[in-house]
Design a protein around this motif. Structure first.
Motif, PDB file in Angstrom:
ATOM      1  N   GLN A 122      -6.990  20.727 -10.913  1.00 27.98           N
ATOM      2  CA  GLN A 122      -7.673  21.419 -12.010  1.00 27.98           C
ATOM      3  C   GLN A 122      -7.510  22.931 -11.916  1.00 27.98           C
ATOM      4  N   TYR A 123      -7.030  23.429 -10.764  1.00 27.35           N
ATOM      5  CA  TYR A 123      -6.817  24.862 -10.593  1.00 27.35           C
ATOM      6  C   TYR A 123      -5.361  25.202 -10.909  1.00 27.35           C
ATOM      7  N   SER A 124      -5.190  26.305 -11.557  1.00 29.69           N
ATOM      8  CA  SER A 124      -3.858  26.736 -11.974  1.00 29.69           C
ATOM      9  C   SER A 124      -3.023  27.171 -10.771  1.00 29.69           C
ATOM     10  N   PRO A 125      -1.860  26.539 -10.577  1.00 31.92           N
ATOM     11  CA  PRO A 125      -0.962  26.981  -9.494  1.00 31.92           C
ATOM     12  C   PRO A 125      -0.519  28.439  -9.688  1.00 31.92           C
ATOM     13  N   ALA A 126      -0.287  28.822 -10.941  1.00 28.02           N
ATOM     14  CA  ALA A 126       0.115  30.209 -11.218  1.00 28.02           C
ATOM     15  C   ALA A 126      -0.994  31.168 -10.805  1.00 28.02           C
ATOM     16  N   TRP A 127      -2.233  30.822 -11.121  1.00 31.42           N
ATOM     17  CA  TRP A 127      -3.363  31.667 -10.723  1.00 31.42           C
ATOM     18  C   TRP A 127      -3.472  31.733  -9.202  1.00 31.42           C
ATOM     19  N   PRO A 174      -5.890  31.993 -16.145  1.00 29.19           N
ATOM     20  CA  PRO A 174      -7.174  31.363 -15.844  1.00 29.19           C
ATOM     21  C   PRO A 174      -7.133  30.621 -14.514  1.00 29.19           C
ATOM     22  N   MET A 175      -8.274  30.589 -13.837  1.00 29.58           N
ATOM     23  CA  MET A 175      -8.379  29.876 -12.570  1.00 29.58           C
ATOM     24  C   MET A 175      -8.332  28.366 -12.816  1.00 29.58           C
ATOM     25  N   ILE A 176      -9.061  27.907 -13.809  1.00 28.52           N
ATOM     26  CA  ILE A 176      -9.134  26.479 -14.107  1.00 28.52           C
ATOM     27  C   ILE A 176      -8.320  26.210 -15.365  1.00 28.52           C
ATOM     28  N   LEU A 177      -7.499  25.174 -15.281  1.00 30.63           N
ATOM     29  CA  LEU A 177      -6.669  24.813 -16.424  1.00 30.63           C
ATOM     30  C   LEU A 177      -7.535  24.155 -17.484  1.00 30.63           C
ATOM     31  N   LYS A 178      -7.303  24.496 -18.720  1.00 32.10           N
ATOM     32  CA  LYS A 178      -8.036  23.906 -19.846  1.00 32.10           C
ATOM     33  C   LYS A 178      -7.047  23.500 -20.915  1.00 32.10           C
ATOM     34  N   GLU A 179      -7.391  22.423 -21.601  1.00 28.58           N
ATOM     35  CA  GLU A 179      -6.609  21.991 -22.736  1.00 28.58           C
ATOM     36  C   GLU A 179      -6.824  23.005 -23.865  1.00 28.58           C
ATOM     37  N   LYS A 180      -5.923  23.063 -24.796  1.00 34.20           N
ATOM     38  CA  LYS A 180      -6.034  24.019 -25.898  1.00 34.20           C
ATOM     39  C   LYS A 180      -7.335  23.868 -26.671  1.00 34.20           C
ATOM     40  N   TYR A 181      -7.918  22.680 -26.672  1.00 35.66           N
ATOM     41  CA  TYR A 181      -9.136  22.448 -27.442  1.00 35.66           C
ATOM     42  C   TYR A 181     -10.399  22.667 -26.627  1.00 35.66           C
ATOM     43  N   GLY A 182     -10.267  23.200 -25.405  1.00 35.64           N
ATOM     44  CA  GLY A 182     -11.433  23.576 -24.625  1.00 35.64           C
ATOM     45  C   GLY A 182     -11.877  22.573 -23.585  1.00 35.64           C
ATOM     46  N   ARG A 183     -11.298  21.373 -23.570  1.00 34.59           N
ATOM     47  CA  ARG A 183     -11.698  20.394 -22.550  1.00 34.59           C
ATOM     48  C   ARG A 183     -10.920  20.670 -21.275  1.00 34.59           C
ATOM     49  N   ASP A 184     -11.544  20.401 -20.120  1.00 36.36           N
ATOM     50  CA  ASP A 184     -10.838  20.539 -18.852  1.00 36.36           C
ATOM     51  C   ASP A 184      -9.692  19.546 -18.834  1.00 36.36           C
ATOM     52  N   GLN A 191       0.818  24.058  -1.248  1.00 29.62           N
ATOM     53  CA  GLN A 191       1.234  22.889  -2.010  1.00 29.62           C
ATOM     54  C   GLN A 191       0.164  21.799  -1.944  1.00 29.62           C
ATOM     55  N   ASN A 192      -0.427  21.583  -0.762  1.00 30.15           N
ATOM     56  CA  ASN A 192      -1.470  20.566  -0.616  1.00 30.15           C
ATOM     57  C   ASN A 192      -2.721  20.926  -1.413  1.00 30.15           C
ATOM     58  N   ILE A 193      -3.036  22.213  -1.493  1.00 35.64           N
ATOM     59  CA  ILE A 193      -4.177  22.638  -2.308  1.00 35.64           C
ATOM     60  C   ILE A 193      -3.898  22.320  -3.774  1.00 35.64           C
ATOM     61  N   VAL A 194      -2.702  22.650  -4.245  1.00 32.09           N
ATOM     62  CA  VAL A 194      -2.332  22.384  -5.639  1.00 32.09           C
ATOM     63  C   VAL A 194      -2.388  20.884  -5.930  1.00 32.09           C
ATOM     64  N   GLU A 195      -1.919  20.063  -4.991  1.00 29.69           N
ATOM     65  CA  GLU A 195      -1.918  18.616  -5.198  1.00 29.69           C
ATOM     66  C   GLU A 195      -3.330  18.028  -5.140  1.00 29.69           C
ATOM     67  N   ASN A 196      -4.187  18.545  -4.273  1.00 32.81           N
ATOM     68  CA  ASN A 196      -5.532  18.001  -4.108  1.00 32.81           C
ATOM     69  C   ASN A 196      -6.548  18.582  -5.090  1.00 32.81           C
ATOM     70  N   TYR A 197      -6.231  19.724  -5.660  1.00 32.99           N
ATOM     71  CA  TYR A 197      -7.126  20.367  -6.629  1.00 32.99           C
ATOM     72  C   TYR A 197      -6.326  20.718  -7.883  1.00 32.99           C
ATOM     73  N   SER A 253      -5.670  38.472  -2.658  1.00 31.48           N
ATOM     74  CA  SER A 253      -4.622  37.691  -2.017  1.00 31.48           C
ATOM     75  C   SER A 253      -4.791  36.207  -2.304  1.00 31.48           C
ATOM     76  N   ILE A 254      -3.789  35.448  -1.948  1.00 29.52           N
ATOM     77  CA  ILE A 254      -3.860  33.992  -2.079  1.00 29.52           C
ATOM     78  C   ILE A 254      -5.036  33.469  -1.265  1.00 29.52           C
ATOM     79  N   LEU A 255      -5.245  34.024  -0.080  1.00 31.82           N
ATOM     80  CA  LEU A 255      -6.359  33.566   0.763  1.00 31.82           C
ATOM     81  C   LEU A 255      -7.706  33.809   0.081  1.00 31.82           C
ATOM     82  N   ALA A 256      -7.834  34.934  -0.612  1.00 38.36           N
ATOM     83  CA  ALA A 256      -9.082  35.209  -1.335  1.00 38.36           C
ATOM     84  C   ALA A 256      -9.264  34.191  -2.455  1.00 38.36           C
TER      85      ALA A 256
END
Length: 160
Positions: free
Chosen positions: A57-62, A69-79, A49-55, A3-6
């Motif tokens: 680096q985490y994927s809203p879709a995830w 992916p949980m963490i968004l990354k640039e195509k070249y591997g950098r965060d 929405q506040n979680i997405v705005e404050n964090y 779930s979203i909560l998890a």
């Protein structure tokens, strides 16, 4: 599927903070998230929405779906904080629905053409009969989609 909560718990764990600290960071009252997690209840969208705005680096879709992916990354591997690339899926049901609607539209279009032709023929017959005296004629038109027949009585007086 979790779930979203998890997934919110996963963010807190990944950040190395407690749910209470996450609540403070997003401006929620103490217990808003922890009670929802404990009771398995929903939370308001403003907290997501506040979680997405404050964090960012985490994927809203995830966060919403658990997909990608949980963490968004640039195509070249950098965060990197960025919007995930949209994914397009083929939905056969929509294509079938659209196809059915299109076929129905075309059938009605053909039916309308035939009815317009019939109206033209009837108007022509009416003009021809006006010059030969009074007439009374019953005309029957069949609607092909409903298989109903409509009877119309046409009367015309000749002009003298």
């Amino acid at each position: 599927m979790s779930s979203i909560l998890a997934r919110i718990q996963e963010i807190a764990a990944n950040e190395g903070i407690t749910i209470t600290a996450l609540e403070r960071k997003i401006g929620a009252s103490k217990g808003v998230l922890s009670r929802a997690i404990t009771n398995g209840t929903d939370i308001q969208t403003k907290w997501i929405q506040n979680i997405v705005e404050n964090y960012p680096q985490y994927s809203p879709a995830w966060l919403l779906t658990g997909i990608g992916p949980m963490i968004l990354k640039e195509k070249y591997g950098r965060d990197l904080v960025s919007e995930p690339e949209p994914t397009y899926t083929y939905n056969r049901k929509n294509d079938l629905d659209n196809s059915l609607i299109y076929r129905m539209y075309k059938e009605k279009e053909e039916e309308n053409k035939e009815l317009l032709k019939e109206i033209g023929r009837l108007e022509e017959r009416l003009k021809n009969n006006e010059s030969s005296g009074p007439i009374a004629k019953d005309v029957s038109i069949e609607n092909s989609s409903s298989k109903k027949r409509t009877a119309i009585s046409v009367s015309a007086q000749s002009k003298k």
